[in-house]
Write an enzyme that holds these catalytic residues in place. Structure first.
Site, PDB file in Angstrom:
ATOM      1  N   HIS A 354       0.832  -1.199   0.000  1.00 34.81           N
ATOM      2  CA  HIS A 354       0.000   0.000   0.000  1.00 34.81           C
ATOM      3  C   HIS A 354       0.867   1.250   0.000  1.00 34.81           C
ATOM      4  O   HIS A 354       2.059   1.212   0.280  1.00 34.81           O
ATOM      5  CB  HIS A 354      -1.016  -0.014   1.137  1.00 34.81           C
ATOM      6  CG  HIS A 354      -0.522   0.297   2.505  1.00 34.81           C
ATOM      7  ND1 HIS A 354      -0.554   1.561   3.034  1.00 34.81           N
ATOM      8  CD2 HIS A 354      -0.026  -0.482   3.482  1.00 34.81           C
ATOM      9  CE1 HIS A 354      -0.113   1.536   4.280  1.00 34.81           C
ATOM     10  NE2 HIS A 354       0.226   0.307   4.580  1.00 34.81           N
ATOM     11  N   ASP A 364       5.993   2.792   7.227  1.00 33.33           N
ATOM     12  CA  ASP A 364       4.680   2.220   6.936  1.00 33.33           C
ATOM     13  C   ASP A 364       3.885   3.172   6.082  1.00 33.33           C
ATOM     14  O   ASP A 364       3.320   4.132   6.603  1.00 33.33           O
ATOM     15  CB  ASP A 364       3.960   1.932   8.266  1.00 33.33           C
ATOM     16  CG  ASP A 364       2.570   1.370   8.068  1.00 33.33           C
ATOM     17  OD1 ASP A 364       2.227   0.989   6.941  1.00 33.33           O
ATOM     18  OD2 ASP A 364       1.815   1.312   9.055  1.00 33.33           O
ATOM     19  N   GLU A 401      -5.250   1.502   2.388  1.00 34.36           N
ATOM     20  CA  GLU A 401      -5.043   0.321   3.239  1.00 34.36           C
ATOM     21  C   GLU A 401      -5.238   0.695   4.691  1.00 34.36           C
ATOM     22  O   GLU A 401      -5.779  -0.066   5.485  1.00 34.36           O
ATOM     23  CB  GLU A 401      -3.633  -0.233   3.010  1.00 34.36           C
ATOM     24  CG  GLU A 401      -3.373  -1.556   3.723  1.00 34.36           C
ATOM     25  CD  GLU A 401      -2.790  -1.408   5.124  1.00 34.36           C
ATOM     26  OE1 GLU A 401      -2.546  -2.438   5.750  1.00 34.36           O
ATOM     27  OE2 GLU A 401      -2.583  -0.270   5.606  1.00 34.36           O
ATOM     28  N   GLU A 402      -4.779   1.912   5.042  1.00 39.29           N
ATOM     29  CA  GLU A 402      -4.802   2.308   6.445  1.00 39.29           C
ATOM     30  C   GLU A 402      -6.219   2.367   7.018  1.00 39.29           C
ATOM     31  O   GLU A 402      -6.422   2.163   8.197  1.00 39.29           O
ATOM     32  CB  GLU A 402      -4.089   3.652   6.633  1.00 39.29           C
ATOM     33  CG  GLU A 402      -2.580   3.590   6.391  1.00 39.29           C
ATOM     34  CD  GLU A 402      -1.840   2.749   7.427  1.00 39.29           C
ATOM     35  OE1 GLU A 402      -2.494   2.189   8.323  1.00 39.29           O
ATOM     36  OE2 GLU A 402      -0.605   2.669   7.329  1.00 39.29           O
ATOM     37  N   HIS A 523       2.648   5.151  12.834  1.00 42.13           N
ATOM     38  CA  HIS A 523       1.443   5.969  12.616  1.00 42.13           C
ATOM     39  C   HIS A 523       1.522   7.355  13.265  1.00 42.13           C
ATOM     40  O   HIS A 523       0.497   7.927  13.644  1.00 42.13           O
ATOM     41  CB  HIS A 523       0.181   5.218  13.086  1.00 42.13           C
ATOM     42  CG  HIS A 523      -0.193   4.079  12.162  1.00 42.13           C
ATOM     43  ND1 HIS A 523      -1.363   3.377  12.272  1.00 42.13           N
ATOM     44  CD2 HIS A 523       0.452   3.539  11.094  1.00 42.13           C
ATOM     45  CE1 HIS A 523      -1.420   2.440  11.323  1.00 42.13           C
ATOM     46  NE2 HIS A 523      -0.325   2.523  10.602  1.00 42.13           N
TER      47      HIS A 523
HETATM   48 ZN   LIG Z   1       0.923  -0.270   6.431  1.00 42.72          ZN
END
Ligand SMILES: [Zn+2]
Length: 714
Positions: A354, A364, A401-402, A523
C-alpha cells in the site's frame, strides 16, 4: 497498517527433511526448475538483483514522503501518479484504478477536556521535533482515528488497560462498571478496532487510546529524535474499523465500490463503531491518568508512567470528548502494472504494497513502495535484456489500506472470478524496513520457497545470507528447552495488511515479510524520511535487500516449470494447530464431544497425497513433462482455494478460509482453525463440532484437488 511482529518467531520443526543437497549443488538448484533451466533462471535472477540500488531507493522514499498523503487526498493522488510514472519510465505498462469509498477526515481537531474542579483543555496534536524538518509540516493531521464516530460525550473516566474482554472482567471484579463512562485504554496486544468494539459492547460512551511509554516509548529506549522510540508528544493514528467483521469499503461488503454497486447506508454497515474514539499522546495520557482515583490498578494494568495507576470511575474526574468527522464518498487510486507472461498469460503472480499513509509513512508503508519501484526497475531492465517470464506478473500499489485494506479489497472483490481462476500467489510487502531483522508470515505451502529465496539474498549488515541472519537471531531468541529448533519460524497470516482479501476471502496462497527493528513512531508524524535516514535504514541497503528478495520470489513463481508449492508442510502445520486446539478443548472439557478421528484421518490423507504430488512434481520437473506439469501446477494452485467455504465463518461471512483468519479479539494475530478455536474459547461444544466438520470437509476438498493431478486424462 502493519502487524507489529512478535519477535519470538520460533518453533521446533522436527519433521523437516535432512539436508539433501551439498552446498555446491544448492547454489545452482532451484526448486521447481530442471538443472538446465535452473542455470538460466539463476543468471536472470542475478541480473535482476544487480539492479535495485540504494541511491534510487532513497530517492523514491524521499519523493513519496515529501507531504502527508492520507488516502483520498490530492497529495495521495500525487504519490499514485509518481508510482505510475516511475513504473512507466522503467518500461512497464501501469495505470490508475479508482474506487469511490466511504472515508472520514476530522472536520476540526477533537475537543478533549479534563473536568475536575476546573476544566483543562488537552492537546490532540503532535508537536514539531527539533531536527526533523518535516515534523512542522502544516498538513500534518491532528490525531484522529479512521472510522471514529462523530459525537460529543461527557462522563467519568475509567482506565481499562489494553481494552480487551479480560480487562473489563478485571474491572468488574474491582467493582468498576464502564457503562455511560469514557474509557481510556492503551495501545498494544490487539488491533485498535477490537478495543473500540469491546468498549462499545461494555457500554462505554467514548474511547480514548493512548501510547503507553512502556510499549513503544522511553521504557524501550531513547525517544525520537535522540533515538527511534516514541516521544512524549506523539500518538498513534489508525483505523478503528471492525476489520475482523469485514475489511474494505464499509458500504460495499463483498462487492467492488464502483458505479452500479448498491451501497449500504452508513448506519447499516456492521464494521463501524458508533462511539467517538480518539488517540492521544502519552504526555496527555499522563495528565488524565495521574488524576484518576478509584481502586488501585489490577495486576497487569500498570504501564510506564511514573506513578501508581488507578482505574478511576469516580464522578469527580470526567472527560469531555467531542469528535467532528467529515464523512464522504471519496475517490482512491490503486496503481496496477502488468508484465504479460510469455507462455502462461492466464497465470498471475501478484505483488502488492500500500502507498497511503497516516502522515509521511516512511516505514509504513513507503519503504515497501520504494522496494516495489526498485522491483519494477529490475524487471524493466530484464525485459530490455530479453527476459520473458513464463507467467504474468502484476504489481499493485494499493490505496486506503490504512482505513481498512480498502484498495486491495475492492480490487480483489472486483477481480474475484478472474483471480480465483488465474492467481498463483499473492506476495505482500507493507512496512518493508524499520531495521535489519528479517521476519515473514506465509501459508505453509510457500515456506520452502521463502526459505530458499532468503538463502540467495545477502544480508547487508553481516554479509551472510538473509536466511542465515534470520536463523542466527531465532536461535539466540529461542525459548529455553527448545533445543531441537532447526529453522526460523514463518508465522501465520492473521490480518492488518493487504494479503487478507487474497488469502482469507479468495483462497490465494499468500506471503508477507519485512526487515524489522526498534520502531516506536508507528502511525505518527515522526515516521518520516528523517527517521528512516537516521535510524531505520541509513544506507538504504535493506530497501535494496527487500526489493531483491521480493523480486526473486516473484521470478521463481513466474518462471518455475513445476510451481514450488509444498503441501506437506501445510499438513504438518494443520496437525500442530489441531493438537494445540484439542489440548485447549480438553482443559475446557469439550474434547469428548469432538470427532478427532475424522480430523486426524483427513489430515493423514492430506499429508499422504501432498507427499505423492511433491514426488510427482519433482519427477515431472526432471523429465520436463509439460502436460504433466500443467496438471500438477493447476492442482497446486487450486488446492489452496479449497480451504474456502462459501458460507464463510460464523457470523462474518466475508472471511471464508477455514484455516487462517484473524480471531474476533486477536486483532492482527491469526487464530488458526478460526471458528473451531473460537467455539472452544466460547465453551460451545455444538459450534465446535460444526466448525470442525467444516474444517474436515475443506481438508478433504484440498486432498481431492491434489489427487486430481494424478488422474490420467489420456
Ligand atoms: Zn501499512
Amino acid at each position: 497498517m502493519k502487524t507489529i511482529l512478535v519477535l519470538f518467531l520460533l518453533v521446533s520443526i522436527t519433521l523437516s527433511a535432512p539436508l539433501l543437497f551439498t552446498k555446491a549443488f544448492a547454489q545452482t538448484a532451484i526448486d521447481g526448475f530442471s538443472a538446465e533451466r535452473a542455470t538460466a533462471e539463476r543468471r536472470w535472477e542475478e541480473q535482476f538483483r544487480a539492479i535495485p540500488d540504494p541511491k534510487s531507493a532513497r530517492e523514491h522514499l524521499r519523493r513519496l514522503t515529501i507531504e502527508p498523503h492520507i488516502a483520498g487526498t490530492k497529495e495521495d493522488y500525487n504519490t499514485a501518479v509518481y508510482v505510475r510514472d516511475q513504473l512507466r519510465s522503467y518500461g512497464l505498462s501501469a495505470d490508475l484504478k479508482e474506487y469511490e469509498v466511504w472515508l472520514n477526515y476530522p472536520n476540526a481537531p477533537t475537543v478533549l477536556e479534563l473536568i475536575t474542579t476546573r476544566r483543562q483543555p488537552l492537546s490532540v496534536k503532535e508537536a514539531p521535533v527539533p531536527g526533523d524538518p518535516s515534523s512542522s509540516h502544516p498538513k500534518i493531521s491532528p490525531l484522529f482515528n479512521g472510522y471514529s464516530a462523530s459525537g460529543d460525550v461527557t462522563g467519568p473516566v475509567v482506565y481499562a488497560n489494553y481494552g480487551l474482554p479480560n480487562d473489563y472482567e478485571d474491572l468488574k471484579k474491582a467493582g468498576v462498571d464502564v457503562k455511560g463512562k469514557i474509557v481510556i485504554v492503551r495501545y498494544g496486544n490487539s488491533f485498535r478496532g477490537v478495543k473500540a468494539k469491546v468498549a462499545e459492547q461494555n457500554g462505554a460512551i467514548g474511547c480514548i487510546i493512548y501510547s503507553d511509554p512502556e510499549d513503544d516509548g522511553y521504557m524501550q529506549g531513547d525517544v525520537f529524535p535522540k533515538g527511534p522510540w516514541r516521544p512524549v508528544a506523539s500518538g498513534q493514528r489508525g483505523s478503528v474499523q471492525f476489520l475482523f467483521d469485514y475489511p474494505g469499503d464499509p458500504l460495499t461488503p463483498g462487492k467492488p465500490a464502483i458505479a452500479g454497486t448498491p451501497r449500504l447506508k452508513p448506519e447499516e454497515a456492521t464494521d463501524l463503531t458508533r462511539i467517538p474514539v480518539q488517540p492521544i499522546a502519552y504526555d496527555v495520557a499522563r495528565t488524565i491518568l495521574s488524576q484518576l482515583k478509584g481502586p488501585l490498578r489490577p495486576r497487569g494494568f500498570q504501564g510506564g508512567l511514573p506513578f501508581a495507576y488507578h482505574v478511576g470511575g469516580t464522578n469527580d474526574v470526567k472527560l469531555r470528548l467531542k469528535t467532528d468527522m467529515d464523512y464522504k464518498l471519496r475517490t482512491i487510486w490503486n496503481v496496477v502494472a502488468r508484465i504479460d507472461g510469455n507462455e502462461e498469460k492466464d497465470r498471475w503472480v501478484v505483488l502488492g504494497n500500500h502507498r497511503d499513509a497516516w502522515v509521511f509513512g516512511a516505514v509504513d508503508p513507503n519503504s515497501g513502495s520504494s522496494a516495489m519501484l526498485e522491483v519494477g526497475h529490475g524487471f524493466g531492465e530484464l525485459l530490455k535484456q530479453g527476459w520473458k517470464p513464463r507467467r504474468t506478473i502484476i504489481l499493485c500499489s494499493w490505496d486506503a489500506e490504512e482505513y481498512g485494506l480498502i484498495g486491495s479489497t475492492e480490487w480483489a472483490e472486483e477481480m474475484a472470478d478472474e483471480l480465483r481462476q488465474k492467481a498463483v500467489a499473492y506476495l505482500n510487502l507493507d512496512a518493508a524496513v524499520s531495521g535489519p531483522h528479517f521476519g515473514a508470515s506465509s501459508v505453509p505451502s510457500l515456506w520452502k520457497l521463502m526459505r530458499g529465496a532468503t538463502r540467495d539474498i545477502k544480508d547487508p549488515k553481516t554479509g551472510k545470507s538473509v536466511y542465515q541472519q534470520w536463523q542466527d537471531r531465532s536461535r539466540e531468541n529461542r525459548p529455553e528447552g527448545d533445543q531441537d529448533m532447526r529453522e526460523a519460524r514463518i508465522a501465520s497470516l492473521g490480518s492488518g495488511s493487504d494479503y487478507t482479501p487474497f488469502l482469507q476471502h479468495l483462497g490465494i496462497a499468500s506471503t508477507d515479510m519485512g526487515f524489522n527493528g526498534d520502531y516506536g513512531v508507528y502511525h505518527s508524524a515522526y515516521d518520516s524520511f528523517y527517521w528512516m535516514d537516521h535510524f531505520g535504514d541509513p544506507g538504504f541497503t535493506y530497501h535494496v535487500a527487500a526489493a531483491q528478495l521480493w523480486g526473486t520470489l516473484a521470478m521463481r513463481l513466474a518462471d518455475a516449470d513445476g510451481l514450488p508449492f509444498d503441501y506437506t508442510d501445510y499438513a504438518h502445520q494443520i496437525r500442530e494447530f489441531f493438537t494445540e486446539a484439542m489440548r485447549l478443548a480438553r482443559i475446557r472439557n469439550l474434547a469428548s464431544s469432538l470427532d478427532d478421528k475424522a480430523m486426524t484421518s483427513a489430515v493423514d490423507d492430506f499429508a499422504r497425497e501432498a507427499e505423492r504430488v511433491e514426488k510427482d512434481r519433482q519427477e515431472a520437473v526432471r523429465k520436463g513433462d509439460r502436460a504433466e506439469l500443467t496438471k500438477i501446477n493447476d492442482a497446486l494452485v487450486q488446492a489452496e482455494r479449497q480451504f474456502i467455504d462459501a458460507k464463510g465463518l460464523r457470523g462474518r461471512a466475508w472471511y471464508k478460509h477455514q484455516i487462517y483468519a484473524p480471531g474476533i479479539y486477536t486483532g492482527y494475530a491469526a487464530q488458526p482453525l478460526t471458528d473451531f478455536r473460537q467455539a472452544i474459547d466460547d465453551r460451545n461444544s455444538a459450534n465446535a463440532k460444526e466448525a470442525l466438520e467444516r474444517i474436515v470437509d475443506s481438508i478433504k476438498r484440498v486432498t481431492r484437488t491434489l489427487k486430481s493431478a494424478a488422474d490420467k486424462t489420456d
